[in-house]
Design a protein around this motif. Structure first.
Motif, short mmCIF file in Angstrom:
data_model
loop_
_atom_site.label_atom_id
_atom_site.label_comp_id
_atom_site.label_asym_id
_atom_site.label_seq_id
_atom_site.Cartn_x
_atom_site.Cartn_y
_atom_site.Cartn_z
N GLY A 176 30.32 -43.00 -10.45
CA GLY A 176 30.82 -44.38 -10.50
C GLY A 176 32.21 -44.52 -11.10
O GLY A 176 32.66 -45.63 -11.35
N HIS A 177 32.87 -43.42 -11.38
CA HIS A 177 34.22 -43.45 -11.96
C HIS A 177 34.93 -42.13 -11.66
O HIS A 177 34.31 -41.18 -11.16
N LEU A 178 36.22 -42.08 -11.97
CA LEU A 178 36.99 -40.83 -11.81
C LEU A 178 37.57 -40.37 -13.15
O LEU A 178 38.65 -39.79 -13.19
N ARG A 179 36.86 -40.63 -14.24
CA ARG A 179 37.28 -40.10 -15.54
C ARG A 179 36.67 -38.70 -15.67
O ARG A 179 35.70 -38.49 -16.41
N VAL A 180 37.25 -37.77 -14.93
CA VAL A 180 36.71 -36.42 -14.79
C VAL A 180 37.20 -35.56 -15.95
O VAL A 180 38.41 -35.48 -16.18
N PRO A 181 36.29 -34.93 -16.70
CA PRO A 181 36.74 -34.02 -17.75
C PRO A 181 37.65 -32.92 -17.18
O PRO A 181 37.41 -32.43 -16.07
N ARG A 182 38.67 -32.56 -17.91
CA ARG A 182 39.68 -31.61 -17.43
C ARG A 182 39.07 -30.30 -16.91
O ARG A 182 39.54 -29.74 -15.94
N LYS A 183 38.02 -29.80 -17.52
CA LYS A 183 37.44 -28.51 -17.12
C LYS A 183 36.30 -28.64 -16.11
O LYS A 183 35.66 -27.65 -15.78
N HIS A 184 36.07 -29.84 -15.60
CA HIS A 184 34.94 -30.05 -14.68
C HIS A 184 35.14 -29.31 -13.36
O HIS A 184 36.20 -29.35 -12.75
N ILE A 185 34.10 -28.64 -12.91
CA ILE A 185 34.06 -27.96 -11.61
C ILE A 185 33.12 -28.76 -10.70
O ILE A 185 31.98 -29.04 -11.08
N GLU A 186 33.60 -29.11 -9.53
CA GLU A 186 32.78 -29.86 -8.56
C GLU A 186 32.46 -28.93 -7.39
O GLU A 186 33.34 -28.27 -6.84
N ARG A 187 31.19 -28.88 -7.02
CA ARG A 187 30.76 -28.07 -5.88
C ARG A 187 30.73 -28.95 -4.63
O ARG A 187 30.10 -30.02 -4.64
N VAL A 188 31.39 -28.49 -3.58
CA VAL A 188 31.40 -29.22 -2.30
C VAL A 188 31.16 -28.22 -1.17
O VAL A 188 31.36 -27.02 -1.34
N VAL A 189 30.75 -28.75 -0.03
CA VAL A 189 30.57 -27.93 1.17
C VAL A 189 31.79 -28.18 2.06
O VAL A 189 32.10 -29.33 2.38
N ASP A 190 32.50 -27.12 2.43
CA ASP A 190 33.71 -27.28 3.25
C ASP A 190 33.36 -27.37 4.74
O ASP A 190 32.19 -27.35 5.12
N GLU A 191 34.39 -27.45 5.59
CA GLU A 191 34.18 -27.61 7.03
C GLU A 191 33.51 -26.40 7.67
O GLU A 191 32.95 -26.50 8.76
N ASP A 192 33.53 -25.25 7.00
CA ASP A 192 32.86 -24.05 7.49
C ASP A 192 31.42 -23.94 6.97
O ASP A 192 30.80 -22.89 7.09
N GLN A 193 30.96 -25.02 6.34
CA GLN A 193 29.62 -25.07 5.76
C GLN A 193 29.44 -24.06 4.62
O GLN A 193 28.33 -23.58 4.39
N LYS A 194 30.52 -23.75 3.92
CA LYS A 194 30.46 -22.86 2.77
C LYS A 194 30.59 -23.70 1.51
O LYS A 194 31.43 -24.60 1.44
N GLU A 195 29.77 -23.37 0.52
CA GLU A 195 29.88 -24.09 -0.75
C GLU A 195 31.08 -23.56 -1.52
O GLU A 195 31.28 -22.35 -1.63
N ARG A 196 31.88 -24.49 -2.03
CA ARG A 196 33.07 -24.13 -2.78
C ARG A 196 33.06 -24.82 -4.13
O ARG A 196 32.56 -25.93 -4.25
N GLU A 197 33.61 -24.15 -5.10
CA GLU A 197 33.74 -24.74 -6.44
C GLU A 197 35.21 -25.11 -6.63
O GLU A 197 36.08 -24.24 -6.56
N LEU A 198 35.45 -26.39 -6.88
CA LEU A 198 36.81 -26.88 -7.07
C LEU A 198 37.01 -27.35 -8.50
O LEU A 198 36.12 -27.99 -9.07
N ARG A 199 38.16 -27.06 -9.04
CA ARG A 199 38.51 -27.49 -10.39
C ARG A 199 38.97 -28.95 -10.31
O ARG A 199 40.16 -29.25 -10.41
N LEU A 200 38.02 -29.83 -10.13
CA LEU A 200 38.31 -31.24 -9.88
C LEU A 200 39.01 -31.89 -11.07
O LEU A 200 39.94 -32.68 -10.89
#
Length: 194
Positions: A140-164
């Motif tokens: 519900g917000h974008l106050r993302v802690p500096r070290k937060h890692i977000e896991r997403v699935v890319d267009e190749d259907q691979k899970e990626r960890e991004l330093r959001l």
């Protein structure tokens, strides 16, 4: 002879690349063919040098080098050169392809052997924006802690960890340089700029 190709009895037509301004007399073509029938003034010298050294290595009974560092001859890494030809065979001229395949025995790399294409900056932006959107929808917000890692699935259907967290912080600090479209995209998902 002017630009065009030369047909060899033992191979394909060769793109000699000598236009009107750089035309070589037929006698000179024959002299160069006597030295090395695979020469072509239109091709890069380093390509021809590596081709010649690889051919010599094979003629001396050596195996086709397949990995960087396998065979280094006269300062040329023949394994690296062969691998580059495998990966880029479709970018060579028809005559170069024929020489690689029929004289040296180089086969094109299989699709699963080719490195993944590099992501463009636009692709990276889109993936990070998708991660930010996912985070916003969940939190519900974008106050993302500096070290937060977000896991997403890319267009190749691979899970990626991004330093959001780092990415959001970077977007805030670069707000003046962002395009209005990108500012709008981030504002739409609750980006706070201060």
């Amino acid at each position: 002879m002017e630009g065009g190709s030369v047909k060899h009895a033992d191979g394909p037509p060769r793109e000699c690349g000598t236009g009107r301004a750089g035309a070589l007399p037929q006698e000179r073509h024959e002299q160069l063919d006597d030295i090395d029938p695979a020469w072509c003034p239109a091709w890069p010298i380093d390509w021809q040098r590596c081709f010649h050294l690889t051919r010599q290595h094979l003629q001396a009974g050596g195996a086709l080098p397949m990995t960087a560092g396998d065979i280094v001859h006269q300062g040329e890494d023949l394994g690296r050169w062969v691998r580059a030809q495998q990966l880029g065979l479709d970018k060579l001229t028809g005559a170069q392809q024929w020489l690689c395949e029929h004289i040296l025995g180089i086969e094109p790399a299989a699709e699963d052997e080719k490195p993944a294409p590099r992501r463009s900056q636009a692709d990276k932006w889109a993936l990070n924006l998708a991660a930010a959107t996912q985070y916003y929808q969940r939190e519900g917000h974008l106050r993302v802690p500096r070290k937060h890692i977000e896991r997403v699935v890319d267009e190749d259907q691979k899970e990626r960890e991004l330093r959001l967290g780092a990415w959001i912080g970077n977007q805030r600090s670069r707000a003046a340089a962002l395009s209005p479209e990108r500012i709008e995209q981030l504002a739409a998902i609750g980006m706070r700029w201060t």
